[in-house]
Structure formats: C-alpha cells, structure tokens
Write a protein that holds these residues in place. Structure first.
Motif, PDB file in Angstrom:
ATOM      1  N   GLU A 222       3.336   4.262  -5.061  1.00  0.00           N
ATOM      2  CA  GLU A 222       3.157   5.657  -5.463  1.00  0.00           C
ATOM      3  C   GLU A 222       3.207   5.817  -6.979  1.00  0.00           C
ATOM      4  OE1 GLU A 222       2.164   8.189  -3.627  1.00  0.00           O
ATOM      5  OE2 GLU A 222       1.968   6.649  -2.082  1.00  0.00           O
TER       6      GLU A 222
ATOM      7  N   CYS B  55      -5.084  -2.932  -7.812  1.00  0.00           N
ATOM      8  CA  CYS B  55      -6.415  -2.346  -7.998  1.00  0.00           C
ATOM      9  C   CYS B  55      -7.342  -2.664  -6.818  1.00  0.00           C
ATOM     10  CB  CYS B  55      -7.036  -2.810  -9.317  1.00  0.00           C
ATOM     11  SG  CYS B  55      -6.765  -4.549  -9.720  1.00  0.00           S
TER      12      CYS B  55
ATOM     13  N   TYR C 278       1.703  -3.486 -10.207  1.00  0.00           N
ATOM     14  CA  TYR C 278       2.621  -2.469  -9.710  1.00  0.00           C
ATOM     15  C   TYR C 278       3.834  -2.405 -10.646  1.00  0.00           C
ATOM     16  CZ  TYR C 278       0.367  -2.970  -5.076  1.00  0.00           C
ATOM     17  OH  TYR C 278      -0.507  -3.012  -4.023  1.00  0.00           O
TER      18      TYR C 278
ATOM     19  N   TYR D 181       2.447   3.543  -9.092  1.00  0.00           N
ATOM     20  CA  TYR D 181       1.198   2.941  -9.588  1.00  0.00           C
ATOM     21  C   TYR D 181       0.064   3.959  -9.528  1.00  0.00           C
ATOM     22  CZ  TYR D 181      -3.043   0.171  -9.686  1.00  0.00           C
ATOM     23  OH  TYR D 181      -4.293  -0.317  -9.999  1.00  0.00           O
ATOM     24  N   ARG D 182      -0.075   4.641  -8.389  1.00  0.00           N
ATOM     25  CA  ARG D 182      -1.139   5.633  -8.245  1.00  0.00           C
ATOM     26  C   ARG D 182      -0.973   6.755  -9.268  1.00  0.00           C
ATOM     27  NH1 ARG D 182      -0.059   4.488  -2.592  1.00  0.00           N
ATOM     28  NH2 ARG D 182      -1.873   3.430  -1.661  1.00  0.00           N
ATOM     29  N   ASP D 183       0.271   7.192  -9.480  1.00  0.00           N
ATOM     30  CA  ASP D 183       0.528   8.248 -10.465  1.00  0.00           C
ATOM     31  C   ASP D 183       0.133   7.793 -11.869  1.00  0.00           C
ATOM     32  OD1 ASP D 183       1.507   9.892  -8.490  1.00  0.00           O
ATOM     33  OD2 ASP D 183       3.619   9.442  -8.893  1.00  0.00           O
TER      34      ASP D 183
ATOM     35  N   THR E 192      -9.729   2.127 -12.722  1.00  0.00           N
ATOM     36  CA  THR E 192      -8.625   1.785 -13.619  1.00  0.00           C
ATOM     37  C   THR E 192      -9.136   1.568 -15.041  1.00  0.00           C
ATOM     38  OG1 THR E 192      -8.866  -0.556 -13.023  1.00  0.00           O
ATOM     39  CG2 THR E 192      -7.272   0.741 -11.772  1.00  0.00           C
TER      40      THR E 192
ATOM     41  N   THR F 168       0.801  -1.227   0.000  1.00  0.00           N
ATOM     42  CA  THR F 168       0.000   0.000   0.000  1.00  0.00           C
ATOM     43  C   THR F 168       0.832   1.274   0.000  1.00  0.00           C
ATOM     44  OG1 THR F 168      -0.140  -0.080   2.415  1.00  0.00           O
ATOM     45  CG2 THR F 168      -1.909  -1.155   1.170  1.00  0.00           C
ATOM     46  N   ASP F 169       2.141   1.154   0.271  1.00  0.00           N
ATOM     47  CA  ASP F 169       2.990   2.337   0.242  1.00  0.00           C
ATOM     48  C   ASP F 169       4.348   1.974  -0.338  1.00  0.00           C
ATOM     49  OD1 ASP F 169       4.121   0.883   2.286  1.00  0.00           O
ATOM     50  OD2 ASP F 169       3.430   2.216   3.873  1.00  0.00           O
TER      51      ASP F 169
ATOM     52  N   VAL G 290      -7.408   2.043  -5.178  1.00  0.00           N
ATOM     53  CA  VAL G 290      -7.643   2.698  -6.467  1.00  0.00           C
ATOM     54  C   VAL G 290      -8.476   1.763  -7.327  1.00  0.00           C
ATOM     55  CG1 VAL G 290      -6.576   3.656  -8.530  1.00  0.00           C
ATOM     56  CG2 VAL G 290      -5.481   3.963  -6.315  1.00  0.00           C
TER      57      VAL G 290
ATOM     58  N   ARG H 240      -3.637   7.749 -12.150  1.00  0.00           N
ATOM     59  CA  ARG H 240      -4.148   9.126 -12.235  1.00  0.00           C
ATOM     60  C   ARG H 240      -3.935   9.702 -13.633  1.00  0.00           C
ATOM     61  NH1 ARG H 240      -1.005  10.097  -7.450  1.00  0.00           N
ATOM     62  NH2 ARG H 240      -2.213   9.591  -5.569  1.00  0.00           N
TER      63      ARG H 240
ATOM     64  N   THR I 274      -4.541  -1.000  -3.080  1.00  0.00           N
ATOM     65  CA  THR I 274      -4.298   0.436  -2.895  1.00  0.00           C
ATOM     66  C   THR I 274      -5.564   1.253  -2.738  1.00  0.00           C
ATOM     67  OG1 THR I 274      -4.294   0.861  -5.281  1.00  0.00           O
ATOM     68  CG2 THR I 274      -2.182   0.271  -4.264  1.00  0.00           C
TER      69      THR I 274
END
Length: 206
Positions: free
Chosen positions: A10, A91, A155, A12-14, A99, A4-5, A96, A17, A94
């Motif tokens: 990070e 998916c 990831y 992956y989240r970027d 997707t 998760t961190d 998020v 987004r 995290t």
C-alpha cells in the motif's frame, strides 16, 4: 514470490501515485541521482581513509578499510538473499506500471535493495569514524532508500531490510575488527620515516 497487499504494498502504491504528473526529466534526474548518491558516500569514506593515511592515523585508516569491507560483505549477502527469496519487483507484482523509473527485467529480484544496502553500509562507516559527518551521511542514505521506492523499483520493506543489512554488517565489521586491524597497521613501517616508525593511533571518532 509476489507481494500484492499489506502495508508495504500500500505504501508503494501511495508513493507511485505521489509521482503522477511529474515531468519525465525529473524521473531521469532521480534515476541518475541513485548511483550519484552512492558515489558521494563512497568518496566521503575514501577521503576519510586518505586523511587517516596522511595524518598517520592507524585507527582512521583501518576503520575506512573495514567499512568498505563490511559494505561489500553486506552487498554480497543482499545478493544471496535475493536469490533465496525470489521476490518479484513491485512494478510487476502490484500491477502498477506507470513508474518514474524503468522496471528492472524479470529475474532481477526485489528483496533486498542493493542500493540501500550499499548506501547505509557506507553511511554507517562514516558515522562510526567521523560522527560529525552523520548530519550529511545519514540523509544521503535515506535519500537513496526513498529514491528506490519513488522510482518504482522497490517496496518499502525492501529498503528497510537493505538499511538494516548494510548498517548491521558494516557496524559489526568495524567495531569487532578495528582493534586488531589498527594493531596490524601500527606494526608496518610508515613511508618516508625511519625504519621502525609506525602509524599513531587516534580515536576514529575524533
């Protein structure tokens, strides 16, 4: 296991987004491109082997067969690693959920990326056998890896591990087994030739 961190989560989240606002048809096209890229790499390797057979090039034919074998071995190891590591898909882990691609079902683990393992295995075989194809094969493999992250299925560290696994095992298979495999093919009579004729040996990098 849930990630998760950290740098990979990070990134992956970027990446997810960055796909916000992309039309749904683009996601469908990206999902279709994932197996399509593997098919293209596989066809290129098959053509390399077929060319070796036609030209009676024992090294090229043996190299193509070994590259396929190494890629399949890497895939099998990737599947084994998934079972051992049990890493949840990003998916779900995290939080998020928006997707581009559909999130694989529970129990379909994330580490390592099978698609990336296959792509880099095939690409590595092509590079070793026909270095001039590197400018085509490597970007295709990189596109496969990137698509898995952009679709939300993996990831970044999943695809990095898959690339290392596919490349490493395929390279080791081809480089270590090419001499004996070539010698074995040379001993086989060539079709359409007089008995005792054999495949000639050319450098796979020709």
């Amino acid at each position: 296991m849930r990630v998760t961190d950290g740098w990979s989560a990070e990134l992956y989240r970027d990446a997810v987004r960055a796909t916000e606002g992309v039309p749904s048809w683009a996601g469908t096209a990206l999902e279709a491109s994932s197996p399509g890229l593997l098919l293209l790499l596989g066809l290129l390797l098959a053509l390399t082997g077929w060319s070796g057979l036609r030209r009676r090039d024992a090294a090229a034919l043996a190299g193509a067969l070994l590259a396929v074998g190494g890629t399949l071995a890497a895939y099998a190891l990737s599947e084994a690693v998934k079972v051992v590591v049990d890493e949840e898909r990003p998916c779900r882990a995290t939080g998020v959920t928006d997707t581009l691609g559909a999130c694989p079902p529970p129990g379909d683990w994330s580490f390592t990326s099978n698609h990336t393992t296959l792509a880099f295995g095939l690409a590595t075989g092509l590079v070793l056998l026909r270095p001039r194809l590197a400018a085509l094969a490597l970007p295709l493999a990189l596109a496969e890896a990137l698509s898995r992250v952009l679709l939300g299925a993996h990831y970044p560290h999943d695809v990095v591990a898959g690339a290392a696994l596919g490349s490493g095992i395929t390279a080791a298979t081809v480089l270590l087994l090419l001499p004996p495999a070539t010698a074995l093919l040379r001993r086989r009579p060539a079709t359409g030739r007089a008995e005792g004729a054999s495949l000639r040996v050319d450098s796979p990098a020709a």
